[in-house]
Design a protein around this motif. Structure first.
Motif, mmCIF file in Angstrom:
data_model
loop_
_atom_site.group_PDB
_atom_site.id
_atom_site.type_symbol
_atom_site.label_atom_id
_atom_site.label_comp_id
_atom_site.label_asym_id
_atom_site.label_seq_id
_atom_site.Cartn_x
_atom_site.Cartn_y
_atom_site.Cartn_z
ATOM 1 N N GLU A 116 0.850 -1.181 0.000
ATOM 2 C CA GLU A 116 0.000 0.000 0.000
ATOM 3 C C GLU A 116 0.890 1.237 0.000
ATOM 4 N N VAL A 117 0.571 2.176 -0.901
ATOM 5 C CA VAL A 117 1.375 3.379 -1.063
ATOM 6 C C VAL A 117 0.450 4.586 -1.019
ATOM 7 N N PHE A 118 0.802 5.592 -0.220
ATOM 8 C CA PHE A 118 0.042 6.839 -0.179
ATOM 9 C C PHE A 118 0.523 7.722 -1.317
ATOM 10 N N LEU A 119 -0.399 8.236 -2.108
ATOM 11 C CA LEU A 119 -0.022 9.051 -3.257
ATOM 12 C C LEU A 119 0.538 10.389 -2.811
ATOM 13 N N GLN A 120 1.603 10.789 -3.483
ATOM 14 C CA GLN A 120 2.200 12.089 -3.239
ATOM 15 C C GLN A 120 2.935 12.533 -4.491
ATOM 16 N N HIS A 121 3.088 13.828 -4.647
ATOM 17 C CA HIS A 121 3.785 14.401 -5.787
ATOM 18 C C HIS A 121 5.212 13.854 -5.836
ATOM 19 N N GLY A 122 5.639 13.428 -7.022
ATOM 20 C CA GLY A 122 7.005 12.964 -7.206
ATOM 21 C C GLY A 122 7.203 11.476 -7.021
ATOM 22 N N LEU A 123 6.200 10.754 -6.554
ATOM 23 C CA LEU A 123 6.311 9.306 -6.401
ATOM 24 C C LEU A 123 6.685 8.712 -7.752
ATOM 25 N N THR A 124 7.642 7.777 -7.770
ATOM 26 C CA THR A 124 8.068 7.173 -9.029
ATOM 27 C C THR A 124 7.827 5.667 -9.018
ATOM 28 N N ARG A 175 11.799 0.074 -12.557
ATOM 29 C CA ARG A 175 12.538 -1.160 -12.318
ATOM 30 C C ARG A 175 13.691 -0.981 -11.327
ATOM 31 N N VAL A 176 14.179 0.221 -11.156
ATOM 32 C CA VAL A 176 15.316 0.476 -10.268
ATOM 33 C C VAL A 176 14.828 0.568 -8.820
ATOM 34 N N ALA A 177 15.587 0.006 -7.904
ATOM 35 C CA ALA A 177 15.201 -0.064 -6.488
ATOM 36 C C ALA A 177 14.987 1.305 -5.840
ATOM 37 N N SER A 178 15.553 2.369 -6.405
ATOM 38 C CA SER A 178 15.393 3.703 -5.817
ATOM 39 C C SER A 178 14.009 4.306 -6.068
ATOM 40 N N ASN A 179 13.168 3.680 -6.898
ATOM 41 C CA ASN A 179 11.806 4.157 -7.130
ATOM 42 C C ASN A 179 10.957 3.914 -5.891
ATOM 43 N N THR A 180 9.913 4.725 -5.707
ATOM 44 C CA THR A 180 8.975 4.515 -4.606
ATOM 45 C C THR A 180 8.322 3.149 -4.746
ATOM 46 N N VAL A 181 7.914 2.812 -5.968
ATOM 47 C CA VAL A 181 7.351 1.493 -6.273
ATOM 48 C C VAL A 181 8.302 0.828 -7.260
ATOM 49 N N ALA A 206 7.277 5.808 -14.718
ATOM 50 C CA ALA A 206 6.272 6.867 -14.599
ATOM 51 C C ALA A 206 6.414 7.556 -13.260
ATOM 52 N N ARG A 207 5.816 8.742 -13.158
ATOM 53 C CA ARG A 207 5.819 9.466 -11.883
ATOM 54 C C ARG A 207 4.477 10.130 -11.660
ATOM 55 N N VAL A 208 4.144 10.318 -10.378
ATOM 56 C CA VAL A 208 2.907 10.993 -9.989
ATOM 57 C C VAL A 208 3.198 12.489 -9.920
ATOM 58 N N PHE A 243 -4.130 14.501 -8.889
ATOM 59 C CA PHE A 243 -2.907 13.826 -9.304
ATOM 60 C C PHE A 243 -3.075 13.203 -10.674
ATOM 61 N N ILE A 244 -1.973 13.143 -11.424
ATOM 62 C CA ILE A 244 -1.922 12.370 -12.660
ATOM 63 C C ILE A 244 -0.718 11.440 -12.573
ATOM 64 N N LEU A 245 -0.779 10.361 -13.334
ATOM 65 C CA LEU A 245 0.386 9.508 -13.523
ATOM 66 C C LEU A 245 0.906 9.815 -14.909
ATOM 67 N N GLN A 246 2.166 10.229 -15.009
ATOM 68 C CA GLN A 246 2.784 10.613 -16.272
ATOM 69 C C GLN A 246 3.931 9.658 -16.565
ATOM 70 N N ALA A 247 3.878 8.982 -17.724
ATOM 71 C CA ALA A 247 4.957 8.085 -18.127
ATOM 72 C C ALA A 247 6.183 8.900 -18.526
ATOM 73 N N GLU A 248 7.343 8.314 -18.339
ATOM 74 C CA GLU A 248 8.596 8.949 -18.744
ATOM 75 C C GLU A 248 8.916 8.545 -20.187
ATOM 76 N N ASP A 249 9.496 9.451 -20.943
ATOM 77 C CA ASP A 249 9.904 9.200 -22.330
ATOM 78 C C ASP A 249 8.782 8.563 -23.134
ATOM 79 N N ARG A 250 9.041 7.380 -23.701
ATOM 80 C CA ARG A 250 8.037 6.722 -24.544
ATOM 81 C C ARG A 250 7.321 5.581 -23.820
ATOM 82 N N ALA A 251 7.474 5.490 -22.523
ATOM 83 C CA ALA A 251 6.834 4.421 -21.756
ATOM 84 C C ALA A 251 5.312 4.597 -21.773
ATOM 85 N N THR A 252 4.595 3.492 -21.605
ATOM 86 C CA THR A 252 3.133 3.526 -21.530
ATOM 87 C C THR A 252 2.670 2.575 -20.433
ATOM 88 N N PHE A 253 1.405 2.645 -20.122
ATOM 89 C CA PHE A 253 0.783 1.736 -19.164
ATOM 90 C C PHE A 253 -0.676 1.584 -19.556
#
Length: 114
Positions: free
Chosen positions: A26-34, A37-43, A55-57, A65-75
């Motif tokens: 369970e993750v509480f949404l906040q600005h900047g959440l990422t 695949r890298v362990a330094s991401n929030t998820v 992607a990042r919130v 809030f929106i979820l915005q993909a980075e570069d050409r990533a999609t979901f």
């Protein structure tokens, strides 16, 4: 524009993140959440289909809030009305389901405690 009240979108949304391994987080949404695949991401999602930072919130001016993909990533977004869409940007609201790689993310309205 979403129908949700900015204060509800800003402070009261959580994510239930279900990994293919069966682990749920369970993750509480906040600005900047990422998410990525890298362990330094929030998820962190260990999946070769997922980018290092996928992607990042982001908080909008109205507090939503929106979820915005980075570069050409999609979901994938599974909307409340039953429709499914592959996109790089989605407004976050309660009961919305997202899928990144094989990981399912459900937006939930946090229950208020009186």
């Amino acid at each position: 524009m979403t129908k949700s009240h900015p204060s509800t979108s800003q402070a009261d949304l959580t994510w239930s993140v279900e990994q293919p391994s069966g682990i749920t987080q369970e993750v509480f949404l906040q600005h900047g959440l990422t998410i990525g695949r890298v362990a330094s991401n929030t998820v962190c999602i260990e999946d070769p289909e997922v980018e290092h930072i996928h992607a990042r919130v982001l908080r909008q001016a109205d507090g939503s809030f929106i979820l915005q993909a980075e570069d050409r990533a999609t979901f994938q977004v599974f909307a409340i009305d039953g429709s499914t869409q592959t996109t790089g940007k989605a407004a976050l609201q309660a009961d919305l389901i997202l899928q990144i790689g094989k990981t399912k993310i459900t937006c939930n309205q946090q229950k208020s405690h009186a």
